[in-house]
Design a protein around this motif. Structure first.
Motif, PDB file in Angstrom:
ATOM      1  N   PRO A  14       0.835  -1.212   0.000  1.00  0.00           N
ATOM      2  CA  PRO A  14       0.000   0.000   0.000  1.00  0.00           C
ATOM      3  C   PRO A  14       0.867   1.258   0.000  1.00  0.00           C
ATOM      4  O   PRO A  14       2.011   1.240   0.467  1.00  0.00           O
ATOM      5  CB  PRO A  14      -0.795  -0.114   1.311  1.00  0.00           C
ATOM      6  N   LEU A  15       0.311   2.345  -0.505  1.00  0.00           N
ATOM      7  CA  LEU A  15       1.062   3.604  -0.600  1.00  0.00           C
ATOM      8  C   LEU A  15       0.734   4.539   0.556  1.00  0.00           C
ATOM      9  O   LEU A  15      -0.415   4.624   1.001  1.00  0.00           O
ATOM     10  CB  LEU A  15       0.753   4.306  -1.924  1.00  0.00           C
ATOM     11  N   VAL A  28      -3.277   3.381  -9.133  1.00  0.00           N
ATOM     12  CA  VAL A  28      -3.035   2.194  -8.315  1.00  0.00           C
ATOM     13  C   VAL A  28      -3.006   2.621  -6.855  1.00  0.00           C
ATOM     14  O   VAL A  28      -2.429   3.657  -6.525  1.00  0.00           O
ATOM     15  CB  VAL A  28      -1.701   1.504  -8.703  1.00  0.00           C
ATOM     16  N   GLU A  29      -3.646   1.824  -6.006  1.00  0.00           N
ATOM     17  CA  GLU A  29      -3.652   2.130  -4.570  1.00  0.00           C
ATOM     18  C   GLU A  29      -2.819   1.141  -3.762  1.00  0.00           C
ATOM     19  O   GLU A  29      -2.268   1.501  -2.721  1.00  0.00           O
ATOM     20  CB  GLU A  29      -5.094   2.161  -4.056  1.00  0.00           C
ATOM     21  N   VAL A  30      -2.737  -0.100  -4.244  1.00  0.00           N
ATOM     22  CA  VAL A  30      -1.898  -1.112  -3.600  1.00  0.00           C
ATOM     23  C   VAL A  30      -1.094  -1.799  -4.697  1.00  0.00           C
ATOM     24  O   VAL A  30      -1.668  -2.370  -5.629  1.00  0.00           O
ATOM     25  CB  VAL A  30      -2.737  -2.160  -2.831  1.00  0.00           C
ATOM     26  N   PHE A  31       0.224  -1.745  -4.592  1.00  0.00           N
ATOM     27  CA  PHE A  31       1.066  -2.395  -5.586  1.00  0.00           C
ATOM     28  C   PHE A  31       1.233  -3.870  -5.244  1.00  0.00           C
ATOM     29  O   PHE A  31       1.348  -4.246  -4.074  1.00  0.00           O
ATOM     30  CB  PHE A  31       2.426  -1.696  -5.683  1.00  0.00           C
ATOM     31  N   GLY A 296       8.174  -1.127  -6.729  1.00  0.00           N
ATOM     32  CA  GLY A 296       8.698  -2.151  -5.835  1.00  0.00           C
ATOM     33  C   GLY A 296       8.866  -1.653  -4.424  1.00  0.00           C
ATOM     34  O   GLY A 296       8.538  -0.500  -4.100  1.00  0.00           O
ATOM     35  N   GLY A 297       9.392  -2.529  -3.565  1.00  0.00           N
ATOM     36  CA  GLY A 297       9.638  -2.207  -2.177  1.00  0.00           C
ATOM     37  C   GLY A 297      11.116  -2.216  -1.857  1.00  0.00           C
ATOM     38  O   GLY A 297      11.956  -1.767  -2.645  1.00  0.00           O
ATOM     39  N   ASP A 298      11.463  -2.798  -0.714  1.00  0.00           N
ATOM     40  CA  ASP A 298      12.846  -2.751  -0.229  1.00  0.00           C
ATOM     41  C   ASP A 298      13.833  -3.454  -1.148  1.00  0.00           C
ATOM     42  O   ASP A 298      14.945  -2.959  -1.368  1.00  0.00           O
ATOM     43  CB  ASP A 298      12.913  -3.396   1.158  1.00  0.00           C
ATOM     44  N   THR A 327       4.080   1.440   2.491  1.00  0.00           N
ATOM     45  CA  THR A 327       3.955   1.324   3.944  1.00  0.00           C
ATOM     46  C   THR A 327       4.507   0.025   4.505  1.00  0.00           C
ATOM     47  O   THR A 327       4.590  -0.119   5.729  1.00  0.00           O
ATOM     48  CB  THR A 327       2.475   1.431   4.348  1.00  0.00           C
ATOM     49  N   VAL A 328       4.884  -0.913   3.645  1.00  0.00           N
ATOM     50  CA  VAL A 328       5.319  -2.243   4.098  1.00  0.00           C
ATOM     51  C   VAL A 328       6.820  -2.392   3.911  1.00  0.00           C
ATOM     52  O   VAL A 328       7.348  -2.111   2.829  1.00  0.00           O
ATOM     53  CB  VAL A 328       4.576  -3.354   3.330  1.00  0.00           C
ATOM     54  N   ARG A 329       7.508  -2.843   4.947  1.00  0.00           N
ATOM     55  CA  ARG A 329       8.932  -3.173   4.851  1.00  0.00           C
ATOM     56  C   ARG A 329       9.074  -4.671   4.603  1.00  0.00           C
ATOM     57  O   ARG A 329       8.442  -5.493   5.271  1.00  0.00           O
ATOM     58  CB  ARG A 329       9.656  -2.793   6.133  1.00  0.00           C
TER      59      ARG A 329
END
Length: 367
Positions: A14-15, A28-31, A296-298, A327-329
């Motif tokens: 989520p952003l 997009v609201e949640v990748f 993407g994320g981390d 918001t997610v690690r």
């Protein structure tokens, strides 16, 4: 060393801002990210990530990444993950096209090679240039006033380069560019990124209307030929992105003098192995680069950071840190922005330790 197994994980990202909007009404609201773990008989596991920007941005979509990995994985069992060119050739023989499917595997193999040799991936990609590097901030498409306020907020947080999501109504886009430019000084860089959203006549209207503003025009139209037409009729500096998906089109663009900078997205070209190839051609040709991915994320941010840090500063047009948007690690040790700047990790490989609880159970495991 041999690959003994491949795990595939699905992670929602989520952003912080609640959503992200760009040309043609896309939002997009949640990748939907896919994380790949490549396991070896030496007890070393490498990680990579791929996260398409929804299903409408490029010929890529999240569920397709996981379906493609299930198709591709059996052909990789028994291969040596440290032989990166051999892995690249193996993947492209086993599955034609679908570069984004292969990206996370390629990145995971670079992570393994770094762990085996005790070196950061950026060292393997060419070295570490500088202590850190500046970031750009993508400004989600909104009203001119809201986008200008967002630019001002991120300017105060230390960012110096801003990529405005335009590619909508031409008159509104002109207002967006002018409103955002009014918040910036000579030390800042402004990019109007249409993400293929304009027709050529709209792109030419916008470019003509903002000739008095120091702004780059990025990927105004859908096709290479349309973009080249706009390029030849404007004096604004020009960036190509979506159409640059490999060496052949890059060579054509260099011959046509079609751009001043390009955007190299790792998953668009098929991984770090192929991204480095484009990067090195640009170094020889004197073309600056945005170094990033679709999203993407981390783990994706770690890969971006290593590619960016191994690129001499004068050729880095801009870089982004996608993990600051979500918001997610998903990994410890992933690079984190400080005052609008980022640095690749100094540990071996990508320098990250995935968070098992964030990844969850695999949605696919090779047999």
């Amino acid at each position: 060393m041999r690959i003994t197994g491949i795990r595939v994980h699905q992670v929602d990202l989520p952003l912080h801002e609640g959503g992200y909007s760009w040309s043609d009404g896309n939002r997009v609201e949640v990748f939907d990210a896919t994380v790949v773990a490549v396991e070896t008989d030496a007890g070393i596991t490498g990680y990579g990530e791929v996260c398409p920007l929804g299903p409408t941005y490029l010929p890529a979509y999240a569920a397709g990444a996981r379906t493609g990995l299930a198709e591709l994985a059996p052909s990789l069992i028994g291969a040596d993950p440290t032989e990166l060119l051999a892995i690249d050739r193996l993947m492209h023989r086993a599955l034609r096209g679908h570069n984004y499917v292969k990206t996370a595997v390629d990145v995971a193999c670079w992570d393994i090679l770094g762990q085996v040799t005790g070196q950061p991936v950026c060292t393997l990609l060419g070295g570490r240039f500088g202590n850190d590097f500046p970031l750009y901030r993508a400004i989600s498409q909104d009203t001119p006033e809201a986008m200008a306020a967002s630019v001002a907020s991120y300017r105060d947080a230390g960012y110096a380069t801003f990529q405005l999501k335009v590619g909508g109504d031409a008159d509104t886009d002109i207002e967006r560019i002018r409103a955002c430019a009014a918040e910036l000084g000579r030390e800042h860089t402004l990019v109007a990124d249409a993400n293929t959203g304009w027709l050529p006549h709209e792109a030419l209207r916008v470019a003509a209307a903002v000739r008095d503003i120091d702004v780059y025009i990025e990927q105004p139209c859908m096709t290479y030929e349309e973009c080249l037409t706009v390029r030849r009729h404007t004096d604004r500096p020009f960036v190509l992105d979506e159409v640059i998906d490999g060496v052949p089109v890059l060579l054509r663009a260099l011959a046509d003098h079609a751009m001043d900078a390009i955007n190299i997205k790792i998953s668009k070209v098929g991984g770090l192995t192929r991204a480095r190839r484009l990067r090195d051609l640009c170094l020889e040709a004197g073309i600056t680069m945005t170094l990033e991915d679709s999203w993407g994320g981390d783990i994706a941010t770690a890969a971006i950071a290593h590619l960016a840090h191994s690129t001499p500063a004068e050729w880095r047009f801009s870089v982004t840190d996608f993990n600051s948007y979500v918001t997610v690690r998903t990994a410890e040790g992933a690079p984190r922005r400080e005052q609008g700047r980022l640095a690749a990790g100094t540990g071996p490989g990508l320098g990250i330790i995935p968070i098992a609880a964030a990844l969850g159970e695999p949605v696919y495991r090779s047999v």
